[in-house]
Design a protein around this motif. Structure first.
Motif, PDB file in Angstrom:
ATOM      1  N   TYR A   1       0.846  -1.183   0.000  1.00  0.00           N
ATOM      2  CA  TYR A   1       0.000   0.000   0.000  1.00  0.00           C
ATOM      3  C   TYR A   1       0.886   1.238   0.000  1.00  0.00           C
ATOM      4  CZ  TYR A   1      -3.994  -2.928   1.338  1.00  0.00           C
ATOM      5  OH  TYR A   1      -4.990  -3.885   1.381  1.00  0.00           O
TER       6      TYR A   1
ATOM      7  N   TRP B   1       0.770  -5.175   9.662  1.00  0.00           N
ATOM      8  CA  TRP B   1       1.276  -4.040   8.888  1.00  0.00           C
ATOM      9  C   TRP B   1       2.705  -3.708   9.287  1.00  0.00           C
ATOM     10  CZ3 TRP B   1      -1.274  -1.453   4.993  1.00  0.00           C
ATOM     11  CH2 TRP B   1      -2.634  -1.740   4.848  1.00  0.00           C
TER      12      TRP B   1
ATOM     13  N   TYR C   1       5.289   3.954   1.724  1.00  0.00           N
ATOM     14  CA  TYR C   1       4.877   2.640   1.262  1.00  0.00           C
ATOM     15  C   TYR C   1       4.850   1.661   2.430  1.00  0.00           C
ATOM     16  CZ  TYR C   1       5.116   4.022  -3.621  1.00  0.00           C
ATOM     17  OH  TYR C   1       4.882   4.629  -4.841  1.00  0.00           O
TER      18      TYR C   1
ATOM     19  N   GLN D   1       0.645   5.754   0.790  1.00  0.00           N
ATOM     20  CA  GLN D   1      -0.116   6.925   1.197  1.00  0.00           C
ATOM     21  C   GLN D   1       0.644   8.175   0.771  1.00  0.00           C
ATOM     22  OE1 GLN D   1      -1.204   7.090   5.341  1.00  0.00           O
ATOM     23  NE2 GLN D   1      -2.862   8.530   4.901  1.00  0.00           N
TER      24      GLN D   1
ATOM     25  N   ARG E   1      -4.638   6.294   2.032  1.00  0.00           N
ATOM     26  CA  ARG E   1      -3.858   5.122   1.711  1.00  0.00           C
ATOM     27  C   ARG E   1      -4.567   4.289   0.650  1.00  0.00           C
ATOM     28  NH1 ARG E   1      -1.495   1.512   6.574  1.00  0.00           N
ATOM     29  NH2 ARG E   1      -0.861   3.651   7.115  1.00  0.00           N
ATOM     30  N   GLU E   2      -3.794   3.789  -0.305  1.00  0.00           N
ATOM     31  CA  GLU E   2      -4.362   3.004  -1.384  1.00  0.00           C
ATOM     32  C   GLU E   2      -3.560   1.733  -1.593  1.00  0.00           C
ATOM     33  OE1 GLU E   2      -4.158   4.936  -5.184  1.00  0.00           O
ATOM     34  OE2 GLU E   2      -1.988   5.234  -5.096  1.00  0.00           O
ATOM     35  N   LEU E   3      -4.235   0.720  -2.113  1.00  0.00           N
ATOM     36  CA  LEU E   3      -3.567  -0.528  -2.453  1.00  0.00           C
ATOM     37  C   LEU E   3      -2.784  -0.360  -3.747  1.00  0.00           C
ATOM     38  CD1 LEU E   3      -3.180  -3.622  -1.987  1.00  0.00           C
ATOM     39  CD2 LEU E   3      -5.225  -3.941  -3.405  1.00  0.00           C
TER      40      LEU E   3
ATOM     41  N   SER F   1      -0.922  -6.768  -4.822  1.00  0.00           N
ATOM     42  CA  SER F   1      -0.900  -7.878  -3.884  1.00  0.00           C
ATOM     43  C   SER F   1      -0.349  -9.113  -4.567  1.00  0.00           C
ATOM     44  CB  SER F   1      -2.292  -8.155  -3.311  1.00  0.00           C
ATOM     45  OG  SER F   1      -3.191  -8.544  -4.343  1.00  0.00           O
TER      46      SER F   1
END
Length: 123
Positions: A37, A113, A93, A39, A45-47, A50
């Motif tokens: 992720y 996290w 990140y 920000q 915050r964004e993905l 994955s």
């Protein structure tokens, strides 16, 4: 029970590359899906993308073709290779993971996290 530590951030210029690493440690049976992720300053915050336990990947549209996620299960590590960096990529990140952690006499699914690593891209 499980900790994630990111590294590899820094300051680069437009068009350059960075590779971020995230190492999992602690007591766990398995690490399942892992993600990256970010920000940006003043934004949510964004993905970014994955990776599943068997190596399947998914990316946000802005990262497709430039970023690559990989993992080394023997080292409990996930990587984010970032090429052709742009100023819009500037962000903190974070990596995260779903882990089957050792808790007491059994296991428990946890979302973990990392602390984040700063990437700054100048024009």
């Amino acid at each position: 029970q499980v900790q994630l530590v990111e590294s590899g951030g820094g300051a680069v210029q437009t068009g350059e590359s960075l590779r971020l690493s995230c190492v999992a440690s602690g007591k766990f049976f398995t690490i399942n899906d892992m993600g990256w992720y970010r920000q940006p300053p003043g934004k949510r915050r964004e993905l970014v993308g994955s990776i599943s336990s068997d190596g399947g990947t998914s990316y946000v549209d802005s990262a497709k073709g430039r970023f690559t996620i990989s993992r080394d299960n023997a080292k409990n590590t996930v990587y984010l290779q970032m090429n052709s960096l742009k100023p819009d990529d500037t962000a903190v990140y974070y990596c995260n993971a779903e882990a089957l952690a050792v808790v007491g006499a059994g296991g428990r699914l946890l979302e973990v996290w990392g602390q984040g690593t700063l990437v700054t891209v100048s024009s």
